[in-house]
Structure formats: C-alpha cells, structure tokens
Design a protein around this motif. Structure first.
Motif, PDB file in Angstrom:
ATOM      1  N   THR A 113      -0.121  -4.024  11.782  1.00  0.00           N
ATOM      2  CA  THR A 113       0.388  -3.077  12.771  1.00  0.00           C
ATOM      3  C   THR A 113      -0.755  -2.211  13.277  1.00  0.00           C
ATOM      4  O   THR A 113      -1.498  -1.631  12.474  1.00  0.00           O
ATOM      5  CB  THR A 113       1.463  -2.164  12.141  1.00  0.00           C
ATOM      6  OG1 THR A 113       2.546  -2.974  11.685  1.00  0.00           O
ATOM      7  CG2 THR A 113       1.976  -1.144  13.138  1.00  0.00           C
ATOM      8  N   MET A 114      -0.925  -2.134  14.574  1.00  0.00           N
ATOM      9  CA  MET A 114      -1.997  -1.304  15.112  1.00  0.00           C
ATOM     10  C   MET A 114      -1.744   0.148  14.747  1.00  0.00           C
ATOM     11  O   MET A 114      -0.626   0.652  14.864  1.00  0.00           O
ATOM     12  CB  MET A 114      -2.106  -1.472  16.625  1.00  0.00           C
ATOM     13  CG  MET A 114      -2.496  -2.877  17.066  1.00  0.00           C
ATOM     14  SD  MET A 114      -3.968  -3.545  16.197  1.00  0.00           S
ATOM     15  CE  MET A 114      -5.241  -2.386  16.726  1.00  0.00           C
TER      16      MET A 114
ATOM     17  N   ALA B  74      -5.939  -0.873  12.007  1.00  0.00           N
ATOM     18  CA  ALA B  74      -4.667  -1.573  11.944  1.00  0.00           C
ATOM     19  C   ALA B  74      -4.264  -1.584  10.477  1.00  0.00           C
ATOM     20  O   ALA B  74      -5.131  -1.516   9.589  1.00  0.00           O
ATOM     21  CB  ALA B  74      -4.784  -2.987  12.489  1.00  0.00           C
ATOM     22  N   LEU B  75      -2.957  -1.663  10.194  1.00  0.00           N
ATOM     23  CA  LEU B  75      -2.475  -1.477   8.835  1.00  0.00           C
ATOM     24  C   LEU B  75      -1.542  -2.604   8.399  1.00  0.00           C
ATOM     25  O   LEU B  75      -0.829  -3.196   9.212  1.00  0.00           O
ATOM     26  CB  LEU B  75      -1.713  -0.147   8.718  1.00  0.00           C
ATOM     27  CG  LEU B  75      -2.345   1.102   9.359  1.00  0.00           C
ATOM     28  CD1 LEU B  75      -1.409   2.289   9.208  1.00  0.00           C
ATOM     29  CD2 LEU B  75      -3.698   1.393   8.740  1.00  0.00           C
ATOM     30  N   VAL B  76      -1.563  -2.856   7.078  1.00  0.00           N
ATOM     31  CA  VAL B  76      -0.633  -3.803   6.454  1.00  0.00           C
ATOM     32  C   VAL B  76      -0.015  -3.098   5.253  1.00  0.00           C
ATOM     33  O   VAL B  76      -0.731  -2.606   4.377  1.00  0.00           O
ATOM     34  CB  VAL B  76      -1.347  -5.091   5.993  1.00  0.00           C
ATOM     35  CG1 VAL B  76      -0.364  -5.990   5.225  1.00  0.00           C
ATOM     36  CG2 VAL B  76      -1.943  -5.838   7.172  1.00  0.00           C
TER      37      VAL B  76
ATOM     38  N   TYR C 260      -1.174   0.895   1.406  1.00  0.00           N
ATOM     39  CA  TYR C 260      -1.399   0.007   2.539  1.00  0.00           C
ATOM     40  C   TYR C 260      -2.851  -0.440   2.590  1.00  0.00           C
ATOM     41  O   TYR C 260      -3.738   0.128   1.935  1.00  0.00           O
ATOM     42  CB  TYR C 260      -0.999   0.679   3.854  1.00  0.00           C
ATOM     43  CG  TYR C 260      -1.813   1.902   4.258  1.00  0.00           C
ATOM     44  CD1 TYR C 260      -2.884   1.800   5.145  1.00  0.00           C
ATOM     45  CD2 TYR C 260      -1.488   3.176   3.784  1.00  0.00           C
ATOM     46  CE1 TYR C 260      -3.611   2.919   5.528  1.00  0.00           C
ATOM     47  CE2 TYR C 260      -2.204   4.293   4.168  1.00  0.00           C
ATOM     48  CZ  TYR C 260      -3.265   4.164   5.034  1.00  0.00           C
ATOM     49  OH  TYR C 260      -3.983   5.279   5.401  1.00  0.00           O
ATOM     50  N   LEU C 261      -3.072  -1.498   3.358  1.00  0.00           N
ATOM     51  CA  LEU C 261      -4.404  -2.007   3.643  1.00  0.00           C
ATOM     52  C   LEU C 261      -4.787  -1.524   5.023  1.00  0.00           C
ATOM     53  O   LEU C 261      -4.053  -1.740   5.991  1.00  0.00           O
ATOM     54  CB  LEU C 261      -4.408  -3.537   3.594  1.00  0.00           C
ATOM     55  CG  LEU C 261      -5.673  -4.239   4.090  1.00  0.00           C
ATOM     56  CD1 LEU C 261      -6.839  -4.000   3.130  1.00  0.00           C
ATOM     57  CD2 LEU C 261      -5.423  -5.736   4.258  1.00  0.00           C
TER      58      LEU C 261
ATOM     59  N   PRO D 283       6.840  -3.301   4.271  1.00  0.00           N
ATOM     60  CA  PRO D 283       6.015  -3.863   3.183  1.00  0.00           C
ATOM     61  C   PRO D 283       5.911  -5.372   3.333  1.00  0.00           C
ATOM     62  O   PRO D 283       6.893  -6.099   3.179  1.00  0.00           O
ATOM     63  CB  PRO D 283       6.780  -3.470   1.919  1.00  0.00           C
ATOM     64  CG  PRO D 283       7.624  -2.309   2.322  1.00  0.00           C
ATOM     65  CD  PRO D 283       8.000  -2.565   3.754  1.00  0.00           C
ATOM     66  N   ALA D 284       4.723  -5.856   3.673  1.00  0.00           N
ATOM     67  CA  ALA D 284       4.532  -7.277   3.932  1.00  0.00           C
ATOM     68  C   ALA D 284       3.876  -7.994   2.761  1.00  0.00           C
ATOM     69  O   ALA D 284       4.053  -9.194   2.577  1.00  0.00           O
ATOM     70  CB  ALA D 284       3.682  -7.465   5.188  1.00  0.00           C
TER      71      ALA D 284
END
Length: 213
Positions: free
Chosen positions: A28-29, A41-43, A50-51, A161-162
């Motif tokens: 996600t930007m 951008a985040l995961v 998060y990353l 949460p991916a």
C-alpha cells in the motif's frame, strides 16, 4: 516492541514491484517525507507491525530544486541494491525510554518530530530517535531506532495484514557491543557473530515462507 522493518530500495517503484512479486501481496502506498526526499509503501505484518519499503521520492526534481540539507536517511543515496537496513521499536513514552537507556549506558540519540500525508490526505505525525554518531543506522542497523506515534493513528490501521513476521535475527562483527545496547533499551533480539552486520526477517506470506535480508 517491533514497530516496523525498514527495507530500503534505490528505486521505490521498482522496489514495490519486486516486493509484490516476492511476497505475493501488493504494498500500500504510504506517503512522502519532504524533509528527507523519500517516499514509502507498506505491507502489514499482523498487529501493529509492518514492512516499510522506502526509497527516493520520484516526484522530487533535481534540476533547479532547492538542495536537501542532508543526505537521505538509511544510506539510500548509496544503495545499489535493495536490503533490510534497520528496524524501529515502538514505545509509548519516548522521553522516558531515552532517559532510561542513557542511564543504562546507551544513548539512542536526539528526539525528532516527523510527519507525512497519506494519499487520502490524512496527516500522520510521530517522534523518533536519531543517533548523531550513526544517523539512521545505529549499530549498523541492528540496533533499532525508537518511535512513538502519540495521538496519531498507527499506519497499520489502514493496512490489511497480508503477511506474518515469523522471526527476526541479526549478525554483527562485534555482537557484545550490540547486545549491551539492546539490553539498555530493554529489547530482546538474537544477535550472532558474523563477518558483516545485517538483519534477517522470516515472513509467512501467501506464496510461502520468504526471508528478507
């Protein structure tokens, strides 16, 4: 205490594509950091973790623009390949944590206020520590910087949460120095002796187990 992993890339668009392919999820930007000349951008990694994929802001022009007062953080200007450069530890009382660490023999650095605007227009604000001796990368990135979100919404509130962080470990040529700093911060992290400093994050993803370094 882990808040987020910092994955620095020489090119943000390319880094986002690479992470999407490796993890099987679309990051996600996040937003721009005008004072740093970066964007991210985040995961989501589950919970308030998060990353962060961070790289040069492609919308920052070079010709005719006002020069940045300092290099981009995390050694981004010198990167020739993406890598996991450091991590952030979440605290609720940053001033107290910094003071406690200093009394215990480790100085996390100065407290700096930061902010960015989400693509939705919402403003996020936070405070973090910046080490004068190791800007952005205390202990070569193995020692985390501290971050406090205060009244601002945490970035994970807008993330699905991916992936899941399974394990985080590190290597360093002088692990005893790093372990002493971590102890002063009240942080538990496995740090083994190694020829070069580095982090290793093991993630459970939609495409299986993935290790980021």
């Amino acid at each position: 205490m882990l808040d987020h992993l910092v994955y620095a890339v020489p090119n943000l668009e390319g880094g986002v594509r690479d992470i999407a392919e490796r993890l099987g999820v679309q990051p996600t930007m996040g937003g721009r950091h005008p004072d740093w000349g970066t964007a991210n951008a985040l995961v989501g990694l589950g919970g308030q973790r998060y990353l962060e994929i961070i790289g040069p802001d492609s919308r920052t022009t070079h010709s005719g623009s006002r020069p940045r007062p300092h290099p981009r953080p995390f050694g981004i200007d010198d990167l020739d390949a993406a890598r996991l450069v450091t991590w952030a530890a979440h605290v609720t009382d940053l001033d107290s944590c910094v003071q406690t660490a200093r009394v215990a023999g480790y100085n996390p650095g100065d407290i700096v206020e930061m902010s960015r605007t989400r693509p939705t227009g919402e403003r996020l604000a936070w405070r973090l520590t910046v080490s004068a001796s190791d800007p952005g990368l205390p202990g070569d990135g193995v020692i985390p910087f501290l971050i406090e979100w205060g009244m601002s919404a945490h970035p994970t509130e807008s993330l699905t949460p991916a992936c899941t962080l399974v394990n985080l470990s590190a290597t360093h040529p002088h692990p005893h120095h790093v372990r002493a700093a971590l102890q002063a911060l009240g942080i538990a992290l496995v740090v083994e002796e190694g020829a070069t400093p580095g982090l290793q994050a093991e993630l459970e993803t939609p495409v299986g187990r993935v290790v980021l370094t």
